[in-house]
Design a protein around this motif. Structure first.
Motif, PDB file in Angstrom:
ATOM      1  N   ASN A   6       0.825  -1.201   0.000  1.00 42.89           N
ATOM      2  CA  ASN A   6       0.000   0.000   0.000  1.00 42.89           C
ATOM      3  C   ASN A   6       0.866   1.259   0.000  1.00 42.89           C
ATOM      4  OD1 ASN A   6      -2.704   1.019  -0.011  1.00 42.89           O
ATOM      5  ND2 ASN A   6      -2.411   1.672   2.091  1.00 42.89           N
ATOM      6  N   ILE A   7       1.926   1.242   0.799  1.00 41.85           N
ATOM      7  CA  ILE A   7       2.870   2.365   0.832  1.00 41.85           C
ATOM      8  C   ILE A   7       3.509   2.562  -0.543  1.00 41.85           C
ATOM      9  CG2 ILE A   7       5.096   3.125   1.771  1.00 41.85           C
ATOM     10  CD1 ILE A   7       4.212   1.730   4.419  1.00 41.85           C
ATOM     11  N   PHE A   8       3.873   1.447  -1.175  1.00 43.49           N
ATOM     12  CA  PHE A   8       4.485   1.518  -2.505  1.00 43.49           C
ATOM     13  C   PHE A   8       3.555   2.209  -3.497  1.00 43.49           C
ATOM     14  CE2 PHE A   8       4.501  -0.697  -6.671  1.00 43.49           C
ATOM     15  CZ  PHE A   8       5.661  -0.150  -7.183  1.00 43.49           C
ATOM     16  N   TYR A   9       2.292   1.774  -3.573  1.00 44.55           N
ATOM     17  CA  TYR A   9       1.383   2.343  -4.562  1.00 44.55           C
ATOM     18  C   TYR A   9       1.026   3.786  -4.242  1.00 44.55           C
ATOM     19  CZ  TYR A   9       1.065  -1.973  -7.090  1.00 44.55           C
ATOM     20  OH  TYR A   9       1.387  -3.060  -7.860  1.00 44.55           O
ATOM     21  N   THR A  10       0.929   4.112  -2.962  1.00 48.45           N
ATOM     22  CA  THR A  10       0.709   5.515  -2.598  1.00 48.45           C
ATOM     23  C   THR A  10       1.891   6.376  -3.034  1.00 48.45           C
ATOM     24  OG1 THR A  10      -0.754   5.016  -0.736  1.00 48.45           O
ATOM     25  CG2 THR A  10       0.444   7.105  -0.645  1.00 48.45           C
ATOM     26  N   SER A  11       3.100   5.859  -2.861  1.00 45.61           N
ATOM     27  CA  SER A  11       4.292   6.652  -3.177  1.00 45.61           C
ATOM     28  C   SER A  11       4.422   6.944  -4.664  1.00 45.61           C
ATOM     29  CB  SER A  11       5.553   5.935  -2.670  1.00 45.61           C
ATOM     30  OG  SER A  11       5.870   4.809  -3.473  1.00 45.61           O
ATOM     31  N   ILE A  12       3.877   6.068  -5.515  1.00 44.21           N
ATOM     32  CA  ILE A  12       3.981   6.294  -6.963  1.00 44.21           C
ATOM     33  C   ILE A  12       2.661   6.752  -7.573  1.00 44.21           C
ATOM     34  CG2 ILE A  12       5.819   4.567  -7.143  1.00 44.21           C
ATOM     35  CD1 ILE A  12       3.766   2.740  -8.592  1.00 44.21           C
ATOM     36  N   SER A  13       1.638   6.948  -6.747  1.00 40.03           N
ATOM     37  CA  SER A  13       0.294   7.182  -7.268  1.00 40.03           C
ATOM     38  C   SER A  13       0.195   8.417  -8.156  1.00 40.03           C
ATOM     39  CB  SER A  13      -0.714   7.277  -6.117  1.00 40.03           C
ATOM     40  OG  SER A  13      -0.394   8.347  -5.248  1.00 40.03           O
ATOM     41  N   ASP A  71      -5.360   6.146  -2.863  1.00 43.02           N
ATOM     42  CA  ASP A  71      -4.807   7.223  -3.680  1.00 43.02           C
ATOM     43  C   ASP A  71      -5.037   6.965  -5.166  1.00 43.02           C
ATOM     44  OD1 ASP A  71      -3.057   9.011  -1.687  1.00 43.02           O
ATOM     45  OD2 ASP A  71      -2.886   6.918  -1.102  1.00 43.02           O
ATOM     46  N   LEU A  72      -4.818   5.723  -5.593  1.00 44.64           N
ATOM     47  CA  LEU A  72      -5.090   5.369  -6.986  1.00 44.64           C
ATOM     48  C   LEU A  72      -6.584   5.420  -7.273  1.00 44.64           C
ATOM     49  CD1 LEU A  72      -2.658   2.340  -7.433  1.00 44.64           C
ATOM     50  CD2 LEU A  72      -2.356   4.655  -8.317  1.00 44.64           C
ATOM     51  N   LEU A  73      -7.370   4.894  -6.349  1.00 45.34           N
ATOM     52  CA  LEU A  73      -8.812   4.822  -6.538  1.00 45.34           C
ATOM     53  C   LEU A  73      -9.423   6.219  -6.645  1.00 45.34           C
ATOM     54  CD1 LEU A  73     -10.848   2.496  -6.746  1.00 45.34           C
ATOM     55  CD2 LEU A  73     -11.299   2.788  -4.302  1.00 45.34           C
ATOM     56  N   GLU A 199      10.375  -1.330  -1.197  1.00 49.74           N
ATOM     57  CA  GLU A 199      10.540  -2.760  -1.439  1.00 49.74           C
ATOM     58  C   GLU A 199       9.352  -3.500  -0.854  1.00 49.74           C
ATOM     59  OE1 GLU A 199      13.659  -6.516  -1.089  1.00 49.74           O
ATOM     60  OE2 GLU A 199      14.300  -4.485  -0.538  1.00 49.74           O
ATOM     61  N   THR A 200       8.827  -4.448  -1.622  1.00 48.47           N
ATOM     62  CA  THR A 200       7.743  -5.288  -1.166  1.00 48.47           C
ATOM     63  C   THR A 200       7.979  -6.700  -1.672  1.00 48.47           C
ATOM     64  OG1 THR A 200       5.322  -5.442  -1.012  1.00 48.47           O
ATOM     65  CG2 THR A 200       6.245  -4.857  -3.168  1.00 48.47           C
ATOM     66  N   SER A 201       7.164  -7.640  -1.226  1.00 44.51           N
ATOM     67  CA  SER A 201       7.315  -9.038  -1.642  1.00 44.51           C
ATOM     68  C   SER A 201       6.230  -9.418  -2.634  1.00 44.51           C
ATOM     69  CB  SER A 201       7.241  -9.964  -0.418  1.00 44.51           C
ATOM     70  OG  SER A 201       8.318  -9.741   0.452  1.00 44.51           O
ATOM     71  N   LEU A 202       6.614 -10.174  -3.652  1.00 48.02           N
ATOM     72  CA  LEU A 202       5.685 -10.698  -4.642  1.00 48.02           C
ATOM     73  C   LEU A 202       5.843 -12.214  -4.716  1.00 48.02           C
ATOM     74  CD1 LEU A 202       6.232  -8.123  -7.537  1.00 48.02           C
ATOM     75  CD2 LEU A 202       4.424  -8.100  -5.799  1.00 48.02           C
ATOM     76  N   LEU A 203       4.755 -12.888  -5.046  1.00 47.77           N
ATOM     77  CA  LEU A 203       4.775 -14.342  -5.183  1.00 47.77           C
ATOM     78  C   LEU A 203       5.255 -14.714  -6.580  1.00 47.77           C
ATOM     79  CD1 LEU A 203       3.968 -17.147  -3.990  1.00 47.77           C
ATOM     80  CD2 LEU A 203       1.709 -16.790  -5.035  1.00 47.77           C
ATOM     81  N   ALA A 204       6.314 -15.507  -6.656  1.00 48.87           N
ATOM     82  CA  ALA A 204       6.830 -15.966  -7.955  1.00 48.87           C
ATOM     83  C   ALA A 204       5.974 -17.143  -8.432  1.00 48.87           C
ATOM     84  CB  ALA A 204       8.293 -16.364  -7.832  1.00 48.87           C
ATOM     85  N   LEU A 205       4.795 -16.834  -8.939  1.00 49.89           N
ATOM     86  CA  LEU A 205       3.813 -17.848  -9.327  1.00 49.89           C
ATOM     87  C   LEU A 205       4.121 -18.330 -10.746  1.00 49.89           C
ATOM     88  CD1 LEU A 205       1.211 -19.344  -8.531  1.00 49.89           C
ATOM     89  CD2 LEU A 205      -0.070 -17.420  -9.521  1.00 49.89           C
ATOM     90  N   LYS A 206       4.540 -19.574 -10.863  1.00 45.70           N
ATOM     91  CA  LYS A 206       4.925 -20.119 -12.161  1.00 45.70           C
ATOM     92  C   LYS A 206       3.716 -20.689 -12.891  1.00 45.70           C
ATOM     93  CE  LYS A 206       9.637 -20.927 -10.564  1.00 45.70           C
ATOM     94  NZ  LYS A 206      10.696 -21.906 -10.286  1.00 45.70           N
TER      95      LYS A 206
END
Length: 246
Positions: A6-13, A71-73, A199-206
């Motif tokens: 959420n912090i990431f998307y707010t920071s680039i919104s 912020d995006l919404l 920095e955030t974590s994402l799932l490496a979904l194959k």
């Protein structure tokens, strides 16, 4: 959405639409899969600033766009107005709570949104919810990144996005024995010479794991593509685009 996400998307919104402008190929892909848009009811998960949702509404579809980031919404609500278009805060894990069974002709989840869920268990929960709110034969359309390729290389950086106003740098940090990848970004705002880092974590979904989860959720006619042009999946390409039917 985790706090870090959420912090990431707010920071680039403020610059989101410049970093990720509307991609006409997304609209073409949806039309190719759904046919004529009038009378279609579409849910856009992770709608962000509402670029695609607005185009779908302009094409005649009834569209609900949901996102977790306020912020995006708010940008979507303020800037994308159409009688067939609604934006609301929503969690992709709570689809059956927010919407009626068999309500939609299509559910869209583009922009690597799905892998913000940090486990396959949560991905399955989302997919089961999507199936529940889709009409029989309705379509689930997904776009994420090709983690088969990203993890096998490994791909440690994504292409830099460089515009008149910003430079957006993205790196992956891999950990042994983990399906989570650290996603590190630096947004340089040129006019004020400022860098916003996150920095955030994402799932490496194959791909095969995703296919198994889609099948477990009850989806059929599962198709994987290398891009929105529907070119064959496999090899050294970044996108993974998916279509399947409830």
């Amino acid at each position: 959405m985790h706090d870090s996400q959420n912090i990431f998307y707010t920071s680039i919104s403020t610059y989101y639409s410049e970093i990720f402008p509307f991609n006409p190929m997304q609209l073409k892909f949806v039309k190719n899969k759904l046919g004529e848009l009038p009378a279609k009811y579409i849910l856009d998960i992770g709608c962000a600033t509402g670029e695609l949702a607005a185009q779908l509404a302009e094409g005649g579809a009834e569209v609900i766009g949901i996102d977790l980031n306020n912020d995006l919404l708010q940008q979507a609500i303020d800037n994308k107005k159409h009688e067939k278009l609604t934006f609301q805060q929503g969690n992709m894990l709570e689809l059956t709570q927010d919407f009626e069974a068999q309500q939609f002709d299509a559910v869209l989840c583009f922009g690597n949104t799905l892998v913000h869920l940090n486990s396959e268990t949560l991905v399955l929960q989302m997919l089961e919810g999507a199936k529940a709110v889709l009409k029989p034969g309705g379509q689930l359309l997904i776009q994420l990144l090709n983690y088969d390729y990203i993890c096998s290389e490994p791909v440690e950086a994504l292409p830099v996005i460089d515009t008149h106003n910003i430079k957006f740098i993205r790196h992956y940090n891999f950990a042994e024995d983990s399906d989570l990848i650290g996603f590190q970004t630096d947004l340089e705002i040129k006019a004020i010479n400022r860098i916003v880092s996150n920095e955030t974590s994402l799932l490496a979904l194959k791909s095969e794991a995703l296919r198994a989860l889609l099948e477990k959720a009850g989806f059929q006619n599962i198709q994987f593509y290398a891009n929105f042009k529907q070119e064959a999946f496999g090899g050294k390409h970044l996108p993974l685009v998916v279509s399947c039917k409830a």
